[in-house]
Each structure stands twice: as C-alpha cells, then as structure tokens.
Design a protein around this motif. Structure first.
Motif, PDB file in Angstrom:
ATOM      1  N   LEU A 118       0.899  -1.283  -0.055  1.00 47.25           N
ATOM      2  CA  LEU A 118      -0.142  -0.111   0.008  1.00 47.25           C
ATOM      3  C   LEU A 118       0.862   1.349   0.036  1.00 47.25           C
ATOM      4  CD1 LEU A 118      -3.067   0.733   0.870  1.00 47.25           C
ATOM      5  CD2 LEU A 118      -1.876   1.521   2.849  1.00 47.25           C
ATOM      6  N   LEU A 119       2.169   1.391   1.016  1.00 47.60           N
ATOM      7  CA  LEU A 119       2.846   2.246   0.892  1.00 47.60           C
ATOM      8  C   LEU A 119       3.720   3.025   0.003  1.00 47.60           C
ATOM      9  CD1 LEU A 119       4.456   2.648   4.514  1.00 47.60           C
ATOM     10  CD2 LEU A 119       2.829   4.276   3.573  1.00 47.60           C
ATOM     11  N   PRO A 120       4.259   2.069  -1.021  1.00 47.39           N
ATOM     12  CA  PRO A 120       4.927   2.374  -2.081  1.00 47.39           C
ATOM     13  C   PRO A 120       3.721   2.705  -2.983  1.00 47.39           C
ATOM     14  CG  PRO A 120       5.685   0.253  -1.615  1.00 47.39           C
ATOM     15  CD  PRO A 120       4.552   0.540  -0.362  1.00 47.39           C
ATOM     16  N   ALA A 121       2.706   2.073  -3.507  1.00 46.07           N
ATOM     17  CA  ALA A 121       1.693   2.326  -4.500  1.00 46.07           C
ATOM     18  C   ALA A 121       0.958   3.806  -4.114  1.00 46.07           C
ATOM     19  CB  ALA A 121       0.290   1.637  -4.184  1.00 46.07           C
ATOM     20  N   LEU A 122       1.174   4.095  -2.747  1.00 45.27           N
ATOM     21  CA  LEU A 122       0.607   5.711  -2.665  1.00 45.27           C
ATOM     22  C   LEU A 122       1.766   6.622  -2.907  1.00 45.27           C
ATOM     23  CD1 LEU A 122      -1.990   7.004  -1.014  1.00 45.27           C
ATOM     24  CD2 LEU A 122      -0.516   6.877   0.857  1.00 45.27           C
ATOM     25  N   LEU A 123       2.964   6.315  -2.198  1.00 49.53           N
ATOM     26  CA  LEU A 123       3.924   7.290  -2.285  1.00 49.53           C
ATOM     27  C   LEU A 123       4.415   7.467  -3.536  1.00 49.53           C
ATOM     28  CD1 LEU A 123       5.685   5.991   0.839  1.00 49.53           C
ATOM     29  CD2 LEU A 123       4.898   8.263   0.617  1.00 49.53           C
ATOM     30  N   TRP A 124       4.562   6.776  -4.748  1.00 50.35           N
ATOM     31  CA  TRP A 124       4.931   7.116  -6.069  1.00 50.35           C
ATOM     32  C   TRP A 124       3.926   8.003  -6.560  1.00 50.35           C
ATOM     33  CZ3 TRP A 124       9.399   6.936  -7.712  1.00 50.35           C
ATOM     34  CH2 TRP A 124      10.361   6.094  -7.344  1.00 50.35           C
ATOM     35  N   GLY A 125       2.754   8.023  -6.370  1.00 45.70           N
ATOM     36  CA  GLY A 125       1.814   9.137  -6.934  1.00 45.70           C
ATOM     37  C   GLY A 125       2.096  10.521  -6.239  1.00 45.70           C
ATOM     38  N   VAL A 126       2.510  10.283  -4.895  1.00 49.16           N
ATOM     39  CA  VAL A 126       2.814  11.534  -4.089  1.00 49.16           C
ATOM     40  C   VAL A 126       4.236  12.112  -4.540  1.00 49.16           C
ATOM     41  CG1 VAL A 126       3.567  12.743  -2.064  1.00 49.16           C
ATOM     42  CG2 VAL A 126       1.640  11.190  -2.250  1.00 49.16           C
ATOM     43  N   ALA A 127       5.164  11.488  -4.828  1.00 49.84           N
ATOM     44  CA  ALA A 127       6.356  11.835  -5.472  1.00 49.84           C
ATOM     45  C   ALA A 127       6.381  12.342  -6.717  1.00 49.84           C
ATOM     46  CB  ALA A 127       7.168  10.642  -5.205  1.00 49.84           C
ATOM     47  N   ILE A 128       5.681  11.688  -7.731  1.00 50.84           N
ATOM     48  CA  ILE A 128       5.548  12.119  -9.119  1.00 50.84           C
ATOM     49  C   ILE A 128       5.007  13.294  -9.257  1.00 50.84           C
ATOM     50  CG2 ILE A 128       4.850  11.446 -11.537  1.00 50.84           C
ATOM     51  CD1 ILE A 128       6.238   9.131 -11.307  1.00 50.84           C
ATOM     52  N   THR A 129       3.827  13.554  -8.491  1.00 55.54           N
ATOM     53  CA  THR A 129       3.216  14.793  -8.763  1.00 55.54           C
ATOM     54  C   THR A 129       4.093  15.727  -8.104  1.00 55.54           C
ATOM     55  OG1 THR A 129       1.869  13.947  -6.733  1.00 55.54           O
ATOM     56  CG2 THR A 129       0.766  14.236  -9.081  1.00 55.54           C
ATOM     57  N   ASN A 130       4.714  15.559  -7.087  1.00 58.76           N
ATOM     58  CA  ASN A 130       5.738  16.644  -6.525  1.00 58.76           C
ATOM     59  C   ASN A 130       6.890  17.027  -7.461  1.00 58.76           C
ATOM     60  OD1 ASN A 130       5.208  17.659  -3.727  1.00 58.76           O
ATOM     61  ND2 ASN A 130       5.037  15.584  -3.299  1.00 58.76           N
ATOM     62  N   LEU A 131       7.247  16.055  -8.119  1.00 61.98           N
ATOM     63  CA  LEU A 131       8.282  16.325  -9.075  1.00 61.98           C
ATOM     64  C   LEU A 131       8.046  17.341 -10.094  1.00 61.98           C
ATOM     65  CD1 LEU A 131      10.005  13.094 -10.248  1.00 61.98           C
ATOM     66  CD2 LEU A 131      10.725  14.551  -8.683  1.00 61.98           C
ATOM     67  N   ILE A 132       6.802  17.438 -10.318  1.00 61.01           N
ATOM     68  CA  ILE A 132       6.079  18.275 -11.594  1.00 61.01           C
ATOM     69  C   ILE A 132       5.550  19.529 -11.068  1.00 61.01           C
ATOM     70  CG2 ILE A 132       3.952  16.883 -11.818  1.00 61.01           C
ATOM     71  CD1 ILE A 132       4.235  17.460 -14.622  1.00 61.01           C
TER      72      ILE A 132
END
Lengths: 334, 461
Positions: A124-138
């Motif tokens: 659950l955590l990585p699935a959630l965190l990757w979305g957070v990370a990528i949207t932050n990059l941009i």
C-alpha cells in the motif's frame, strides 16, 4: 535526439515497466486481506505473483541506478530532498520483500497473518507514495540555486499530490484485481472480479479529478503531448472499467495497463525537459541538461542500456509465458 | 551528535548488515547449482533433495540480502548527496549496469527456479539456478567496480567541479578490483562451504540422514579447501598491491609509525595513537618487507612519513585512519582465515583416512566455526573502508565533504534508529527460520508430479 533526451526517455520507459509490472503485484498485496478468507486462499493470491514480484521490483532499482548514472544531480537532490518519504518506502519494501519469503516457513496462524498484514502495508505504502512523489516532481518543490531541496517532509503533502497518491493507489489496486481475475479460479476468481468492478468505479473518477487538477496545478494547458496522454489514459481507464463490467477481464487488464502507461507518459512529458521543478524560481529547476552526466558517460550507458533492455524484456516475457496458467491450491511454494 | 557522524553510523550499520547475507548468496548459489546438476546428470534423488534443502536456506538468506541491498542503492543519494554529485558521473554507471546486467537476471530466474520445479524440464530448471549463481557473482563484480573507484580512482578527470569518466574500460580493469573481486567472491565461497559443512556436521553428529549429509559435507569440504587456499593467496597479493596503492591503509593495518628498511611485522601491539608509538609489540624481523616485496629488504613507509607527504600534497589535515581498530581488524581477519584453513586441511586429511565421523570434536569444531567466515568478512571490509579514512574517494574527496547538506541530524537519527531496530528484529527472525529449517532437516520432499495446467490466461476475452 541528443543523449540527454534519450536518457530521459529511457528512464520514462523504466518507470513504465516498474508501474505496469509491479503495479499489479502491489495491487495483489493490497487486496490480499480482503480477498483471501483463509490461509490457503491467501497463499494462492500470493503465488499468483510469486514468480514475478522480485523481477518486477528490479525495474525500480534499475530506474534508480539509471537516474544516478545519467542524471546524478537529480538522484542527489531527489533522494536527499524526499528523505523521509523515501525512507518510508524503503521500510515498506524491506518488510514486503522478506514477508513473501518468510510467511510460509512457519505454519502458526499468528505468524502467517502478521506477514500477510506486512505484505498489505508494504504494498500500500509504495503504491501511494509513488503518486505523491511524481506529482511533487512536476508541481514543484522548494529547490534553491544550488540544486538543494530546502523544504521539509510536509511540503510534499498537498491536496494535489495526495490526489496523485490516491490515483496511483487505485490504479494499481484495479490492476491487481484484474490480474487476479485472470490468474485465479473458482470463488477467488469471482471475488477478484467483483473487487475489480468496485475499485474500477473509484479509480476512474480519481484519475479524472487528477487530470482536472493538473490544469491549474502544473499548467497542463500549454502542453499538448501531456494533455493528449492524460485524456488517453482517462479513456483507456473508462474502457477498462466498462470491459470489467461486461466480463472481459483480459481486455480490461490490457486497457488499465495501458492507462498506467499513458499516465506515466503524461507526467514525464509534462515534466520534460525538467526533471525536478523548483517552486522558488523556474531557473533553479533541474533539467536533463544541468543535472546530467558527461557526454562520455551517457554514451557508454546508452550502449549498455540499448543492448540489455531488450534482452531483459525477452527473458522476463518468457517467464510470464512459463507461468501463464491460473494458480490453484495443488502446488504452492509460498 | 551531528548529521555527519549519524550518517556514517547509518552507512556502517547498513553495509555491515547487508554484507552478512551477500557472501553466503555468492557461494551457496553455486553449491546448490552443482547439487542440482549432479542430480540431473546422475538421476540420484539425494542430490535433488540436497538442492531443495540447501536451496531453502539459500532463499531465506537471499531475501535479506535483497532488501538490504535496496537500502544500499538509495543510501548514496539520501545521506551522501554531495558524494553522489561529485562521483555520480562514474559511480552511477556500474550501479546501473549491475541492475540491468545482473540483478534482473538473478531475480527473474530465481522466481523461475522457485516455482518451476514441475513446469520446466530438469536441465532447464538446473540452468535457472546456474543463471542465478552467475548473476549474483556478476552483480558482485559491478558493485566492486564502484567500490574500487573509491579505493583507487582510475579512468577519470576532474572537470566541472566533479570527477568525470574518461575510460569505462579503465574502471573495469582497475587494479584494485582485479584483486578485490576474487578476494570477495572466494570469501563468499568459503562462507558457503563452512555454512554447509557446519550444518552437515550438526546432523552427522546426530546420525541424521547420514548419506545426505555426508555428500553435503564432502561438497562443502572440497569447495572449502579450494576457496580458502585461494582466498589467502589472493589476499596476500592484494596486500602487496595496497602497499603501493594505499600506503596509509597498510601502514595503519601494521601500526608502523616509522619507515623501516627492512621492516619487521608486529603480531600484536599496544598502540598509543596520541603519542604515535607502540609502547609494546611482539615483532618478527624482516617479515613485513618480505610480505610486501617478496624480499628481505625494502623500505616500508611509516604513517608519519606518509602523513607528511600527504600534507604536502593535499594541504594541512589529519590523513591517519583510526590505527588501532584497523590494525586489529586486519589481524582478526587473518586469524579467522588461518583457523578456517587449518580446520579445512585437518578434516580433508581425516576424510581421506575415513576417520572424520569418528572424531566428534572435529565435527563440533565445524559447527562452531560457522561464524568464522562472517567474522573474517566483516573485519576485512572494516579494514578496507575504515582504513581509507578520512577519504570517501581516495585522494579526491573527504567524508565530511560528501554528506547531504539538507538532511537534518534529526532526520538521520530517526532513520538510523528505525533501520537499526528493523534490522535487529529481522536478524532474529532470519536466524530463527534458518535454525528451524536446519533442525527439521531435509525431510522427504516427494518428487513433484507434473500437474497438468489446463486453464491458461487469455488477454483477449
């Protein structure tokens, strides 16, 4: 196309591989406590991804290595900047990785349920965190003129980035449910089908919401390629949802997989040629030029990557062929 | 405590912990592959059982190596961002190649091996474990190429404020990696051999599954004798190389404060780092010159002289690593290696005479020797990494210049505590499972019948 662009594309490809493949095995992990009523069923669920999850995770490790090799400043700023978020992800990946191996080595129910819950949280955590990370990059984070992240952990959390996290979480869960509808049989298959329809019904509006938010949050309007890819992803996801409702799970899996591919392409093309956006001052953003390795290193790595990636695809594809059958309770390794 | 010190602790703990699992993976993968190959070629069921039993232990250990390896890869960016910026042009390449060329192969075919017993032909299944073994040992090569650049930078130029690669081939043929690689891999084979022999001895003492554990022990013994002999030999030449490539590390490992010709070697010493003398030591004359140059004369430079030379070259500063701990880590490694060598040779002799199983003391010695290779591996890496201080990249970047400037001490402390706690808990679980599987013994895993798979997956319906 210069090598900096090529490497940006290659890293996009590696993330596509990672999200597409590990996406469904995260999804299976997330659905584990809900679909598996007893130990035998949970073993079947885990065994559907048993031969694959470790190989799938290497896509992430390769993407990490590729960022380090091709864009060292990106690697340095990202990993030191998103410190605690990455730390959470690492803890999740550690417990998840050992859980698959450890759970079957003892047959006490409490032992098994402990590791099953860890598989759930670790997926659950990585699935959630990757979305957070990528949207932050941009969307942009506070990066100063020395390419250093000057924000805190809390800067990473905003309504937009949380929407990003929820979207990846739901996309991967839908992906996992469809995968299970193809890889199990009997009652489990039934439950996986119902779960797919349920999750798909939430995933589709989540993605639509994210795309609408993207117009104001990341200036999507000026970027034709990204816009097309985003709406393409929405259409594919809606199609996948409709296909799952009409019982065509194979096509639905392909459709949702493509929705994941299109979303990834959309984000990376909205990012291009930047790799991390500075919210303080646009000129301080990291780009494929100011963050990159020397031309020589890029050349060497290009030769290596273009030789090896097709080989990897070939033998990983072969393993999916070897284990193409539905999994039942007859023979279980985990 | 400041962030630098905490980051150093975190790196040390994660690396040492990670390398508890790696050597066994390197060696045991090959041993399991050999067992399965013998089964395929002779049809002898015992060897299939062996591949399964030792394979189970291999997998428990492997999982720990993998998950700690993930932390290792991301560590550089998290805690050592300035290091990553400075050497990323060079250091990132072998890490990326490792993932592409080795880790993919290893993980994918391990999955095939675990789940493919009844899906593949016997030889194809054995080929899968050979690919795993090949890939883990290949993976070690790429990691050591990266590490060797930190020990002995080659194939680079300082440009744009960082080290940039000028020769990829030079990295691959770094003299340091040409010694370090065989030394590390052979240490892995030794670890696996002693692991197999120790556990086999445990069951031989209890007269369990005699045929099974005799064969296992014999395989461990043969590979153990060969690898320990080779690891010692390579280690000797590596030491000679270090005398010229990293003189300070070797001088510290010998606690040689003054240059001497011919140089004696201290077996033990009481070291006073403040006064830069050894108040007490037991020396063998000529030995250090002989070990360094294969000759009874030859000057071995002392710490003080090297420090003066480095101050001329790199400016004022302290270039002396922690001498006492480097000195002792070197001796612990050598002593553990010597013990293993003696034990292996002794039991080879007894085995040939057919008397090994009549000597329970020797078998017990093997059981209690399981930690020996781990001690040698850890102290060897301790010497290699601490002996390089104060440099993170020898002669190019110091450790304090490498740390992430934006990560607070509190953040590092948090992750340090959680990781250490997690590692501790997982170590307990890991040992618990290994012991459980070992005690249970091979059991009778029946030959897997081929189950007909009827329902394939179709993407088009």
């Amino acid at each position: 196309m210069d090598l900096n662009v090529l490497w940006f594309v290659l890293i996009t490809v590696l993330f596509i591989g990672y999200f597409f493949l590990e996406g469904f095995d995260y999804g299976v992990g997330i659905l584990l406590p809900f679909l598996g009523k007893d130990d035998g069923e949970r073993r079947v669920l885990i065994n559907t991804i048993g031969p694959f999850w470790d190989g799938n995770e290497v896509w992430l490790l390769t993407a990490g290595g590729a960022i380090f090799a091709a864009f060292p400043h990106w690697y340095a700023t990202l990993f030191s900047g998103f410190y605690l978020a990455l730390f959470l992800m690492l803890v999740a990946l550690i417990v998840r990785g050992v859980a698959f191996e450890f759970r079957s080595k003892d047959d006490r129910p409490s032992w098994r349920s402990l590791w099953d819950w860890l598989i759930f949280v670790g997926s659950l955590l990585p699935a959630l965190l990757w979305g957070v990370a990528i949207t932050n990059l941009i969307r942009g984070v506070p990066i100063n003129g020395q390419m250093q992240y000057v924000g805190t952990f809390w800067h990473l959390l905003s309504p937009y980035t949380l929407a990003g996290g929820m979207t990846t979480l739901l996309l991967f869960t839908f992906h996992g449910a469809l995968f299970l509808a193809l890889k199990t049989r009997g009652e489990l298959e039934e439950r996986a089908r119902r779960a797919a329809v349920l999750v798909g019904a939430v995933a589709a509006p989540a993605l639509v919401l994210l795309v609408f938010l993207s117009y104001s949050q990341i200036g999507l309007a000026g970027r034709a390629g990204a816009t097309v890819a985003f709406w393409g992803a929405v259409v594919l996801l809606l199609a996948a949802y409709w296909l799952s409702r009409t019982g065509r799970y194979g096509l639905a899996f392909v459709g949702n997989g493509l929705a994941i591919v299109f979303s990834t392409v959309a984000f990376f093309s909205a990012l291009f040629p930047r790799v991390m956006v500075s919210s303080l001052y646009p000129q301080w953003s990291l780009t494929i030029y100011n963050a990159s390795s020397s031309p020589y290193t890029l050349k060497v790595m290009t030769i290596v990557a273009l030789t090896l990636v097709p080989v990897v695809l070939l033998y990983q594809g072969w393993t999916y062929w070897v284990f193409r059958h539905r999994v039942g309770k007859e023979h279980l390794e985990y | 405590m400041d962030a630098l010190l905490l980051a150093r602790w975190q790196f040390a703990i994660t690396s040492v912990y990670h390398f508890l699992f790696v050597p066994l993976t390197l060696g045991l993968s090959v041993l399991v592959a050999i067992m399965e190959t013998i089964y395929v070629r002779t049809g002898n069921e015992t060897y299939r059982q062996m591949a399964r039993f030792w394979g189970k232990l291999f997998l428990i250990n492997f999982a720990m190596g993998v998950v700690t390896g993930i932390v290792q890869e991301f560590h550089f960016g998290m805690n050592w961002s300035e290091y990553s910026r400075f050497v990323g042009d060079i250091f990132g390449a072998p890490l990326a190649v490792e993932a592409l060329a080795a880790f993919f192969l290893e993980s994918t075919f391990l999955g095939v091996w675990i789940f493919g017993w009844d899906k593949l032909s016997k030889s194809l299944h054995a080929a899968a474990i050979w690919l795993v073994a090949l890939a883990s040992n290949l993976s070690a090569f790429w990691i050591l190429v990266a590490n060797s650049f930190m020990q002995e930078p080659v194939g680079y130029v300082i440009r744009n404020g960082r080290a940039e690669m000028t020769g990829f081939f030079a990295l691959l043929t770094n003299p340091h990696v040409l010694y370090q690689y065989p030394h590390t891999v052979l240490a892995g084979f030794t670890t696996a051999a002693f692991f197999v022999m120790g556990i086999s001895a445990y069951h031989l003492l209890r007269k369990n599954h005699l045929d099974f554990f005799r064969r296992s022990f014999r395989l461990g013994l043969i590979s153990g004798v060969i690898s320990i002999l080779l690891v010692v030999t390579v280690g000797h030449f590596q030491g000679q190389h270090l005398v010229s490539s990293q003189p300070m590390k070797m001088a510290a490992a010998e606690a040689r404060w003054e240059s001497r010709d011919p140089a004696p070697m201290s077996l033990v010493a009481v070291i006073d780092e403040k006064q830069q003398t050894n108040p007490f030591e037991i020396q063998i004359p000529y030995l250090l010159s002989f070990l360094s140059y294969n000759s009874f004369s030859g000057e071995v430079k002392g710490i003080k002289e090297i420090q003066a030379a480095y101050e001329d070259r790199y400016g004022p500063g302290n270039y002396i690593p922690p001498v006492t701990s480097v000195f002792w880590s070197f001796r612990i490694m050598v002593a553990a290696g010597a013990l293993m060598l003696l034990l292996a040779l002794l039991s080879l002799y007894l085995w040939r005479k057919g008397r090994l199983e009549t000597k329970p003391l020797v078998l017990k010695a093997f059981l209690f020797s399981i930690p020996l290779p781990y001690i040698a591996n850890t102290s060897g890496w301790y010497m290699a990494e601490v002996g390089r201080q104060p440099w993170i990249v020898y002669g190019l970047q110091r450790v304090e210049e490498a740390v992430s400037p934006v990560v607070s001490a509190g953040a590092v402390l948090t992750t340090l505590l959680v990781f250490t706690l997690l590692y501790g808990v997982l170590a307990v679980v890991d040992v618990y499972l290994l012991v459980k599987v070992v005690k249970k013994g091979p059991g009778e895993t029946p030959a897997v019948p081929r189950v007909e798979d009827v329902e394939g997956v179709s993407l088009w319906t």
